[in-house]
Design a protein around this motif. Structure first.
Motif, mmCIF file in Angstrom:
data_model
loop_
_atom_site.group_PDB
_atom_site.id
_atom_site.type_symbol
_atom_site.label_atom_id
_atom_site.label_comp_id
_atom_site.label_asym_id
_atom_site.label_seq_id
_atom_site.Cartn_x
_atom_site.Cartn_y
_atom_site.Cartn_z
ATOM 1 N N ALA A 101 27.628 -69.247 100.077
ATOM 2 C CA ALA A 101 27.967 -70.643 100.369
ATOM 3 C C ALA A 101 27.813 -70.937 101.858
ATOM 4 C CB ALA A 101 29.386 -70.949 99.915
ATOM 5 N N ALA A 102 28.233 -70.004 102.680
ATOM 6 C CA ALA A 102 28.177 -70.200 104.142
ATOM 7 C C ALA A 102 26.745 -70.220 104.661
ATOM 8 C CB ALA A 102 28.967 -69.105 104.836
ATOM 9 N N SER A 103 25.850 -69.499 103.989
ATOM 10 C CA SER A 103 24.472 -69.375 104.483
ATOM 11 C C SER A 103 23.490 -70.289 103.752
ATOM 12 C CB SER A 103 23.997 -67.929 104.328
ATOM 13 O OG SER A 103 23.951 -67.586 102.944
ATOM 14 N N GLY A 104 23.984 -70.969 102.695
ATOM 15 C CA GLY A 104 23.074 -71.791 101.894
ATOM 16 C C GLY A 104 22.143 -70.928 101.052
ATOM 17 N N GLY A 105 22.609 -69.730 100.738
ATOM 18 C CA GLY A 105 21.780 -68.781 100.005
ATOM 19 C C GLY A 105 22.072 -68.714 98.515
ATOM 20 N N VAL A 106 21.350 -67.837 97.816
ATOM 21 C CA VAL A 106 21.557 -67.613 96.384
ATOM 22 C C VAL A 106 21.860 -66.136 96.150
ATOM 23 C CG1 VAL A 106 20.058 -69.527 95.693
ATOM 24 C CG2 VAL A 106 19.092 -67.248 95.921
ATOM 25 N N ILE A 107 22.472 -65.866 95.005
ATOM 26 C CA ILE A 107 22.852 -64.485 94.669
ATOM 27 C C ILE A 107 21.960 -63.954 93.558
ATOM 28 C CG2 ILE A 107 24.713 -63.010 93.811
ATOM 29 C CD1 ILE A 107 26.698 -65.055 95.028
ATOM 30 N N ILE A 108 21.422 -62.780 93.782
ATOM 31 C CA ILE A 108 20.610 -62.083 92.785
ATOM 32 C C ILE A 108 21.465 -60.948 92.226
ATOM 33 C CG2 ILE A 108 18.513 -60.724 92.404
ATOM 34 C CD1 ILE A 108 17.951 -63.659 93.147
ATOM 35 N N ALA A 109 21.742 -61.002 90.919
ATOM 36 C CA ALA A 109 22.591 -59.984 90.275
ATOM 37 C C ALA A 109 21.727 -59.164 89.318
ATOM 38 C CB ALA A 109 23.729 -60.662 89.524
ATOM 39 N N PHE A 110 21.518 -57.891 89.649
ATOM 40 C CA PHE A 110 20.655 -57.025 88.841
ATOM 41 C C PHE A 110 21.501 -55.995 88.074
ATOM 42 C CE2 PHE A 110 17.709 -53.423 88.229
ATOM 43 C CZ PHE A 110 16.674 -54.089 87.584
ATOM 44 N N HIS A 111 21.535 -56.160 86.744
ATOM 45 C CA HIS A 111 22.298 -55.254 85.860
ATOM 46 C C HIS A 111 23.787 -55.246 86.191
ATOM 47 C CE1 HIS A 111 19.429 -53.475 83.158
ATOM 48 N NE2 HIS A 111 18.616 -53.125 84.131
ATOM 49 N N VAL A 112 24.300 -56.329 86.782
ATOM 50 C CA VAL A 112 25.735 -56.417 87.059
ATOM 51 C C VAL A 112 26.246 -57.780 86.599
ATOM 52 C CG1 VAL A 112 25.704 -54.838 89.040
ATOM 53 C CG2 VAL A 112 25.354 -57.282 89.427
ATOM 54 N N SER A 113 27.554 -57.853 86.404
ATOM 55 C CA SER A 113 28.148 -59.126 85.995
ATOM 56 C C SER A 113 28.833 -59.783 87.196
ATOM 57 C CB SER A 113 29.145 -58.903 84.855
ATOM 58 O OG SER A 113 30.134 -57.978 85.253
ATOM 59 N N THR A 114 29.444 -60.935 86.935
ATOM 60 C CA THR A 114 30.121 -61.676 88.004
ATOM 61 C C THR A 114 31.612 -61.729 87.708
ATOM 62 O OG1 THR A 114 28.141 -63.039 88.327
ATOM 63 C CG2 THR A 114 30.193 -63.904 89.227
#
Length: 198
Positions: free
Chosen positions: A50-63
């Motif tokens: 949120a602070a960087s204006g970025g996105v999250i890539i989740a590989f074989h993991v949950s949230t």
């Protein structure tokens, strides 16, 4: 720039993803991996994105539940993947979407002011001589004085042989109504142009 937070199931996967992402390049945009780690997507990851204006890539993991809720509230995108190829394709698309558009101006026609006739708050009536190309009603126009741009506006009306016309494309003199904030003077150039984005 496309800031990314990468979360993977094991360190080997995170390294492989980073290696793949380095292959994705663009002349007007770049990927920046802000953080890379092992384990589920956490609240801290969402706050970083949120602070960087970025996105999250989740590989074989949950949230985590709290992270998921926070992401929804802060409009942080979390993309889950199980195949590196699909992950690469998605990141390529995200990077393309971040590429800044480049606006270029293309000259359509040019004329020289022979005589100013009248001028009101924003409109002025000019006598001009066709130099090149085509000048059309509605075109955006630049006024140049000694080669330097002094104002921009638009062509409101065109007249040739005292009759309204939609365009001027032949040599000779014509009348035009220009909407611009600066009054044109004799020998100023009128350059009709269009802006395109790529």
């Amino acid at each position: 720039e496309l800031p990314l937070i990468v979360k993977a199931d094991v360190a080997g996967s995170a390294d492989a993803i980073a290696h793949e992402l380095r292959k994705i390049t663009h002349e007007r945009a770049a990927i920046r991996i802000i953080s890379s780690g092992v384990g589920n997507v956490s609240e801290a990851d969402v706050k970083t994105a949120a602070a960087s204006g970025g996105v999250i890539i989740a590989f074989h993991v949950s949230t985590d539940a709290i992270a998921s809720e926070l992401a929804g509230r802060d409009n942080v995108a979390i993309f889950p993947f199980s195949i590196i190829y699909e992950l690469s394709e998605k990141v390529r698309q995200l990077l393309e979407a971040r590429v800044p558009r480049v606006a270029t101006e293309k000259e359509l026609g040019r004329a020289v002011v022979v005589k100013p006739f009248s001028s009101s708050a924003k409109k002025q009536v000019l006598g001009a001589r066709h130099v090149s190309g085509v000048l059309s009603v509605g075109n955006r126009v630049k006024i140049l004085r000694n080669g330097e741009e002094i104002a921009r506006g638009s062509i409101g009306n065109l007249q040739q042989a005292r009759a309204d016309v939609s365009e001027i494309k032949t040599e000779g003199t014509f009348g035009t109504e220009i909407e611009a904030k600066v009054d044109a003077a004799p020998n100023d150039e009128l350059v009709a142009f269009v802006v395109s984005e790529s």
